[in-house]
Design an enzyme around this catalytic site. Structure first.
Site, short mmCIF file in Angstrom:
data_model
loop_
_atom_site.label_atom_id
_atom_site.label_comp_id
_atom_site.label_asym_id
_atom_site.label_seq_id
_atom_site.Cartn_x
_atom_site.Cartn_y
_atom_site.Cartn_z
N GLU A 298 -5.86 -5.00 10.15
CA GLU A 298 -4.46 -4.13 10.47
C GLU A 298 -5.07 -3.30 11.83
OE1 GLU A 298 -2.57 -2.83 6.65
OE2 GLU A 298 -4.15 -1.57 7.06
N HIS B 180 -9.35 1.39 4.54
CA HIS B 180 -8.11 1.52 5.33
C HIS B 180 -8.28 2.71 6.50
CE1 HIS B 180 -3.91 2.64 6.34
NE2 HIS B 180 -3.74 1.49 5.54
N GLY C 26 2.09 2.09 10.50
CA GLY C 26 3.19 3.11 10.50
C GLY C 26 3.90 3.74 11.81
N SER D 148 3.26 -2.38 10.14
CA SER D 148 4.79 -2.46 10.51
C SER D 148 5.21 -3.89 10.03
CB SER D 148 5.01 -2.08 11.97
OG SER D 148 4.67 -0.55 12.22
N GLU E 194 -6.57 5.05 7.70
CA GLU E 194 -6.16 6.37 7.40
C GLU E 194 -7.49 7.17 6.70
OE1 GLU E 194 -2.66 5.72 5.34
OE2 GLU E 194 -1.67 5.08 7.10
N LYS F 94 0.30 4.27 -0.16
CA LYS F 94 -0.45 5.50 0.24
C LYS F 94 -0.11 6.54 -0.83
CE LYS F 94 0.72 3.58 4.69
NZ LYS F 94 0.31 3.68 6.18
N ASN G 197 0.86 -1.23 -0.13
CA ASN G 197 0.02 -0.10 -0.07
C ASN G 197 0.70 1.27 0.02
OD1 ASN G 197 -1.86 1.94 0.25
ND2 ASN G 197 -2.05 1.74 2.54
C1 PEP Z 1 -0.65 0.29 5.80
O1 PEP Z 1 -0.51 1.02 5.22
O2 PEP Z 1 -1.70 -0.51 5.20
C2 PEP Z 1 0.33 -0.54 6.62
C3 PEP Z 1 0.21 -1.54 7.28
O3 PEP Z 1 1.37 0.39 6.96
P1 PEP Z 1 2.90 0.05 7.63
O4 PEP Z 1 3.24 -1.17 7.06
O5 PEP Z 1 3.76 1.28 7.15
O6 PEP Z 1 2.31 -0.03 8.98
#
Ligand code: PEP
Length: 255
Positions: free
Chosen positions: A170, A98, A176, A216, A100, A15, A13
């Protein structure tokens, strides 16, 4: 993951990162590194990168995804993108719900549900994101929160269609932040999601649905997470922007 029952999906992803020329460069770096991957390898990229990205992965095993899609086919929805537009460009996956988007752009389970149905109707594969906030985990309601999201986000999705859905678990506190869920925590919630799917549909259908972990995930922790029975892949943010790291995660899914 259980390779006998389902295929692992490793999806980046991106972003709001990478211009079209940068996207082409990154995909060109990733392609040779993942060419032998047995899992599905997907890059979900910003809208303006999609056409370049689809062109860049021609002849490779990488699939391209978008990061959102509107539920209406067309109309007065300034700034939105329809599933028909994505399909014509050659997109195969769409990230939906997501955290975000839920946190900063007013996404709700109701709109995630509408988007999910529109994406499925268009013959695209939604990656539906669910997960609890840190506060919700501390209050011991992770199970309720995630089960509720699954029920609402998939409301009215038929048994036939749900086979094309990928779920991404998630935990919001892990996205992040560098704070990865332990493999046991990821397994516990992914198993709960599968049990919820089994109640909504059937055990057979639930067993065939890919459930990713995201938060992460990186080249150092992927193998341990992916070794868990119910963790069938990853949705990867930061580490998907570095070709070697993303490829190492795909390799971990092959092991
Ligand atoms: C994500 O954007 O779905 C995500 C898991 O980000 P990160 O791996 O940076 O935590």
């Amino acid at each position: 993951m259980n390779k006998n029952l389902r295929k692992a999906v490793i999806a980046g992803n991106w972003k709001m990162n990478k211009t079209p020329s940068e996207a082409k460069e990154l995909l060109t770096q990733i392609a040779p590194l993942v060419k032998d991957a047995q899992c599905e390898v997907v890059a979900c990229v910003p809208y303006v990168d999609l056409a370049v990205a689809v062109e860049a992965v021609k002849g490779t095993n990488i699939k391209i995804g978008a990061e959102n899609a509107h539920w209406e086919e067309k109309g007065a929805f300034t700034g939105e993108i329809s599933t028909g537009m994505l399909k014509e460009v050659g997109v195969e996956y769409v990230v939906l719900g997501h955290s975000e988007r839920r946190q900063y752009f007013g996404e709700t389970d109701e709109t995630v549900n509408k988007r999910t149905k529109a994406v499925l109707k268009a013959g695209l594969k939604p990656i539906v994101c669910v997960g609890e906030l840190l506060w919700e985990r501390e209050c011991n309601i992770t199970e309720e929160v995630v089960a509720r999201q699954i029920k609402l986000d998939l409301f009215d999705v038929s048994a036939e269609d749900v086979k094309n859905v990928v779920i991404a678990y998630e935990p919001v506190w892990a996205i992040g932040t560098g704070k990865v869920a332990t493999a046991d925590q990821a397994e516990e919630v992914c198993a709960l999601i599968r049990a919820t799917l089994a109640k909504l549909y059937s055990k057979e259908i639930a067993d065939a649905i890919t459930i990713q972990y995201g938060g992460s995930m990186n080249d150092a922790n992927a193998a341990e997470l992916l070794a868990k029975e119910n963790v069938d892949g990853g949705l990867i943010g930061g580490a998907s922007l570095v070709a070697e790291k993303f490829a190492a995660i795909a390799a971990a899914a092959n092991a």
